[in-house]
Design a protein around this motif. Sequence first.
Motif, PDB file in Angstrom:
ATOM      1  N   ASP A   1      35.806  72.340  25.524  1.00  0.00           N
ATOM      2  CA  ASP A   1      37.168  71.940  25.206  1.00  0.00           C
ATOM      3  C   ASP A   1      38.043  73.099  24.752  1.00  0.00           C
ATOM      4  O   ASP A   1      39.224  73.132  25.022  1.00  0.00           O
TER       5      ASP A   1
ATOM      6  N   LEU B   1      45.898  64.497  39.240  1.00  0.00           N
ATOM      7  CA  LEU B   1      45.074  65.437  38.477  1.00  0.00           C
ATOM      8  C   LEU B   1      45.564  65.502  37.040  1.00  0.00           C
ATOM      9  O   LEU B   1      46.758  65.349  36.781  1.00  0.00           O
ATOM     10  N   ALA B   2      44.651  65.749  36.148  1.00  0.00           N
ATOM     11  CA  ALA B   2      45.044  66.015  34.764  1.00  0.00           C
ATOM     12  C   ALA B   2      45.664  67.402  34.704  1.00  0.00           C
ATOM     13  O   ALA B   2      45.444  68.231  35.581  1.00  0.00           O
TER      14      ALA B   2
ATOM     15  N   ILE C   1      40.372  74.711  27.193  1.00  0.00           N
ATOM     16  CA  ILE C   1      41.638  74.043  27.507  1.00  0.00           C
ATOM     17  C   ILE C   1      42.740  74.586  26.602  1.00  0.00           C
ATOM     18  O   ILE C   1      43.811  74.982  27.060  1.00  0.00           O
ATOM     19  N   ASP C   2      42.445  74.614  25.307  1.00  0.00           N
ATOM     20  CA  ASP C   2      43.441  75.099  24.353  1.00  0.00           C
ATOM     21  C   ASP C   2      43.755  76.570  24.601  1.00  0.00           C
ATOM     22  O   ASP C   2      44.910  76.978  24.589  1.00  0.00           O
TER      23      ASP C   2
ATOM     24  N   GLU D   1      25.239  67.319  32.572  1.00  0.00           N
ATOM     25  CA  GLU D   1      26.701  67.249  32.623  1.00  0.00           C
ATOM     26  C   GLU D   1      27.159  65.951  33.280  1.00  0.00           C
ATOM     27  O   GLU D   1      26.669  65.569  34.338  1.00  0.00           O
TER      28      GLU D   1
ATOM     29  N   VAL E   1      51.981  76.201  34.221  1.00  0.00           N
ATOM     30  CA  VAL E   1      51.274  75.520  33.131  1.00  0.00           C
ATOM     31  C   VAL E   1      51.091  74.028  33.419  1.00  0.00           C
ATOM     32  O   VAL E   1      50.136  73.407  32.950  1.00  0.00           O
TER      33      VAL E   1
ATOM     34  N   LEU F   1      43.501  78.266  27.373  1.00  0.00           N
ATOM     35  CA  LEU F   1      44.243  78.490  28.604  1.00  0.00           C
ATOM     36  C   LEU F   1      45.676  77.970  28.498  1.00  0.00           C
ATOM     37  O   LEU F   1      46.620  78.604  28.985  1.00  0.00           O
ATOM     38  N   LEU F   2      45.830  76.837  27.830  1.00  0.00           N
ATOM     39  CA  LEU F   2      47.168  76.281  27.661  1.00  0.00           C
ATOM     40  C   LEU F   2      48.045  77.269  26.891  1.00  0.00           C
ATOM     41  O   LEU F   2      49.170  77.565  27.297  1.00  0.00           O
ATOM     42  N   ASP F   3      47.510  77.803  25.797  1.00  0.00           N
ATOM     43  CA  ASP F   3      48.274  78.773  25.017  1.00  0.00           C
ATOM     44  C   ASP F   3      48.599  80.014  25.848  1.00  0.00           C
ATOM     45  O   ASP F   3      49.711  80.517  25.828  1.00  0.00           O
TER      46      ASP F   3
ATOM     47  N   GLU G   1      51.172  79.080  28.729  1.00  0.00           N
ATOM     48  CA  GLU G   1      52.507  78.789  28.197  1.00  0.00           C
ATOM     49  C   GLU G   1      53.241  80.084  27.879  1.00  0.00           C
ATOM     50  O   GLU G   1      54.426  80.214  28.146  1.00  0.00           O
TER      51      GLU G   1
ATOM     52  N   TRP H   1      34.374  75.311  36.429  1.00  0.00           N
ATOM     53  CA  TRP H   1      32.949  75.628  36.389  1.00  0.00           C
ATOM     54  C   TRP H   1      32.669  76.591  35.258  1.00  0.00           C
ATOM     55  O   TRP H   1      33.557  77.209  34.690  1.00  0.00           O
TER      56      TRP H   1
ATOM     57  N   GLY I   1      31.184  71.776  32.970  1.00  0.00           N
ATOM     58  CA  GLY I   1      30.456  72.521  31.953  1.00  0.00           C
ATOM     59  C   GLY I   1      31.328  73.335  31.029  1.00  0.00           C
ATOM     60  O   GLY I   1      30.825  73.994  30.129  1.00  0.00           O
ATOM     61  N   THR I   2      32.641  73.297  31.239  1.00  0.00           N
ATOM     62  CA  THR I   2      33.501  74.089  30.365  1.00  0.00           C
ATOM     63  C   THR I   2      33.681  73.379  29.023  1.00  0.00           C
ATOM     64  O   THR I   2      33.632  72.164  28.934  1.00  0.00           O
TER      65      THR I   2
ATOM     66  N   GLY J   1      47.873  70.852  38.158  1.00  0.00           N
ATOM     67  CA  GLY J   1      46.779  69.891  38.033  1.00  0.00           C
ATOM     68  C   GLY J   1      45.456  70.628  37.941  1.00  0.00           C
ATOM     69  O   GLY J   1      45.283  71.687  38.544  1.00  0.00           O
ATOM     70  N   LEU J   2      44.524  70.045  37.172  1.00  0.00           N
ATOM     71  CA  LEU J   2      43.191  70.652  37.047  1.00  0.00           C
ATOM     72  C   LEU J   2      42.308  70.070  38.151  1.00  0.00           C
ATOM     73  O   LEU J   2      41.922  68.911  38.085  1.00  0.00           O
TER      74      LEU J   2
ATOM     75  N   PHE K   1      38.858  77.620  35.937  1.00  0.00           N
ATOM     76  CA  PHE K   1      39.524  76.409  36.409  1.00  0.00           C
ATOM     77  C   PHE K   1      40.173  76.673  37.760  1.00  0.00           C
ATOM     78  O   PHE K   1      40.703  77.757  37.994  1.00  0.00           O
ATOM     79  N   PHE K   2      40.127  75.676  38.608  1.00  0.00           N
ATOM     80  CA  PHE K   2      40.964  75.706  39.799  1.00  0.00           C
ATOM     81  C   PHE K   2      42.184  74.849  39.506  1.00  0.00           C
ATOM     82  O   PHE K   2      42.055  73.673  39.166  1.00  0.00           O
TER      83      PHE K   2
END
Lengths: 263, 386, 327
Positions: free
Chosen positions: B295, A189-190, B298-299, A31, B313, B301-303, B306, B321, B292-293, B316-317, B232-233
């Motif tokens: 992509d 942060l992103a 992301i989508d 990673e 929403v 969690l965003l959905d 929201e 893990w 290690g997550t 910050g990320l 995600f934190f």
Amino acid sequence: MNIAVLIKQVPVSNDVTVDPETHALVRASSEGMINPADLNAIEEAMLLKEQTEGKVVVFTMGPPDAEKALRDAMALGCDESCLITDRAVAGGDTVATAKVLAAAIKKYGEFDLLVGGALSADGATGQVGAMVAECLDIPHVVEAAGVKYDAADGDKIVAVKKFHDKKLSIRCALPAMISFNFGCNEPRLATLRSKRAAKSKPLVTYTNADLGLPLDEVGIGGSPTTVVDSFSPKAGRKAQMLEGTPAELAKKLYDLIEEEKGK
Amino acid sequence: MAKKKIGIIGGGISGTALGYHLSLYDGEAEVIVFEKDTIGGASTAKSAGTVCLFDDSLKNRYWDVRLYGFESYLKMEEEEKGSAGFDKTGTLVVATNEEVEKVIKTGIALAKAAGYTGEYITDKDRIKEILPDISTDNILGAGYTADDGYFDGTMISNTYAKKFQKNGGVVKTGVKVTEVVVEDNKVKGLKTDDGAEYEFDVVVDCTGPWSKFTGEMVGLDVPIWHTKAEAFFLCPPGKKLDYTFPVLKYPEFYGLRAGDNIFICKSHLSMDLSNPMHAGQWDPDKLPATGGTDDYFIDFLLDQLEAKVPGIVDSGLVSSWLSYRAEPKDFWPILGETPVEGYMLSTGFGGNGVIEAPAATRDLAKLIMRGESTPLLENWAFKRLL
Amino acid sequence: MANGICVYAESYKGKLEPVAAELVSAAKEIQKTTGEKVQAIVLAEETEGIVAELDKLGVEEIYAVKAGRDCSQQDDAVSQAIAEMLKKIDPSSVLIPATPEGRSIFSRVAMKLGCGMTADCTEVLVGTKEDGSYYIKQNKPSYGENVFVTIITRDGFYPQMMTVRPGVYTAQEEAAGGQTKVEYFEDIKVGDSKIEVIEEVVAEAETGSILSAEVVVVGGRGVLEDDNFSLLEKFAEKVGGAIGGTRPMVDSEMIPFNHQIGQTGLTIRPKICISFGVSGAIQHTEGIKDTKLFVAVNTDEEAAIYGVADYGMAADLKDVLTEYLAL
């Protein structure tokens, strides 16, 4: 002000061991992440971008999956990205790597400022930034703690740097290269949205053919130095236990701290 | 009478809780826990520790399992504050359809029967008081209790290990079991990577995501799959919440506060074992501590955010893990005897280890020490999967 | 033919830096095998004092350029002058302090000379090639000291340049001196620089942020008892460190959340970290990386923190802190 940010993808974990037979490196995980100090450099670039407008382009050299680091950087606000990936440039030392980065920056466009992290978490040479500056014949300030720009100063920028027991303000003509220490600012942060948006930001890929560097100048073949062996540290990672009365331990602690501070 | 010699492989929540429960049989057992790394440091450390009174993580059918876990940890906290890492934030379980609503209401009734508070709220303003960032569109209501929250699996494991050692148990950390000695289909002992050999009457696999590899040492195919627990934190907009973020449960994901941050994880039951993005059989040794997550998360969690918790929403990320939950195809643990005599399993908790380990290992200890089974052991027996 | 082991005699405000004496000692170790001369290069505003100090270290040849101005930080110009010096001296190897100045100047020098440079060596050894000639085996840590690698400068590239970590070699002891050949390169000038130091003020220790602090003092659950936390605060003040903590300290509101270390908090990379009453659950130790010195104090001899710390003290933190504050 147009800014080029140089980043490196480093392993998330430095948990690397050496195979006792082959002496090959065994990584606990493959990673990757953006080198921590590079995040501080990105933050400085973002602050300057907010102040001066212009665009920020993030560069990295690495395997194709280093795209992830570039996307992460764009999720933090970098506008465009450039990945230099080619077997021919892989495995280079700091000199060979700096030549490739400098060539890519030159090919990409005109920049007023180059920034990067001072040291990488894996190799920690702290050399590439100044070497790129040398290739491009521009001044550099490495291991800075911050930067100030006043448009009235025109083509100059002021870097702040801790040196010995002093804090220096160093005025430097632009274009210049400045590298930043880990922890010198608090990187933004992103967000989930910026992560998603980063997926469609521009990414240009260069191979060595695009850069036109001779093969004996890049990669392993173009590196004046080469790794010939690797081995595990002599002492294990287990702490050396110190014994004694609380007073003796306090004294030992004092000596250890003072000795390290003196280095 | 000769002492029963028991070796436990794995020092996570399941191994340490089992060690503790065995050590309660005063002087009858001689128990060693082998942990290759640190106590409660692997998948236990990545557990959210949400031992809540009425969420959907464990069916109401196993209410007693849940209550025993919850109360074991409350008692730990009473003995020594912080020893179970309890953060009493309360829990909000959101009902998105009538079926979920029914389950929540049952859970509330059960919680009340045990003397806890709980209410099912349909007043959307009240729900927003508890969690201002939530969207109350498209929900029926929510169950809420102020009595629970989340615990810290690593701290609990260390506390169990300490209690176990106080009762005479032995914990060996940094020691990897390399071989389980079996003769005539009967366990004789095990060998470790420091060259030591041990004789045991019983060896118990408490290695969770590693069980597939552990089982291979006795030629046993432990039918464990890994499902990805991606977390995600988040750092909320403004960096600090001005309210107590409760444990928040939706069928698709759950959240809780972690200091000023919010921890969000994909829920267990949204996993599809036939989807290779969700499940497979991987090597847990290759899991990084952070990152290690994929992509797609992301989508996803965003959905989700929201639609459901729009107020956070734009967080910050901070970090992410990936953890592997170990589970058999039916999502229930594997507990008790195996075709190899003396080789037992306490694994496959599928991310519910912190909830289920106290009751599961209490019963397993009884089986080991007395040969007596329990309804739980029967339900979660290995033979159901054969 | 390149010959000589050349040390960059780093100086600060007219005085030789202590690390230079360490590098002379490393050079003398190499000399035992190769028999080459030990050389030193000096470039400073005023050089006499520095040359005199070097002379006492038993260096055989000193090459100096008097800059005539304070050119600290003007590494674009300084590196050019040093590259010219090295071309004249033509040493086979150059030992440079692995310091901010050493890295900054010599990265450019390496590029100018096309010779490469190995960073942060903790050991420099001599190897022998098949033809009987010598080369330097440059050992350096990598991946946060989990691995050490041996690097060599490939055939045909001279000089072999490497930075050497301060504090690794014992400083060369001073002797009578007077045996050294000193040569000034009058024709080498430090040219114009695009860099100018416009302000110099005394730096204060960074203790407000645990991210940038060089020294971090970390408290765990053990600090929650009695008035241990106030002892910890006094200790932190004494060592000039920022205070970080694990979740119990944040939960009890002794420290703010942005000083929490671990997976739910921050990853810090201080030079020095001292922990008190931290048992070392993974969430915490993952949060501290790349320290140069990590001392853990915890009564429990089996505490996991001893698996990651450099030194351990199985003692009551209260006793150690009280004694420390009395020092």
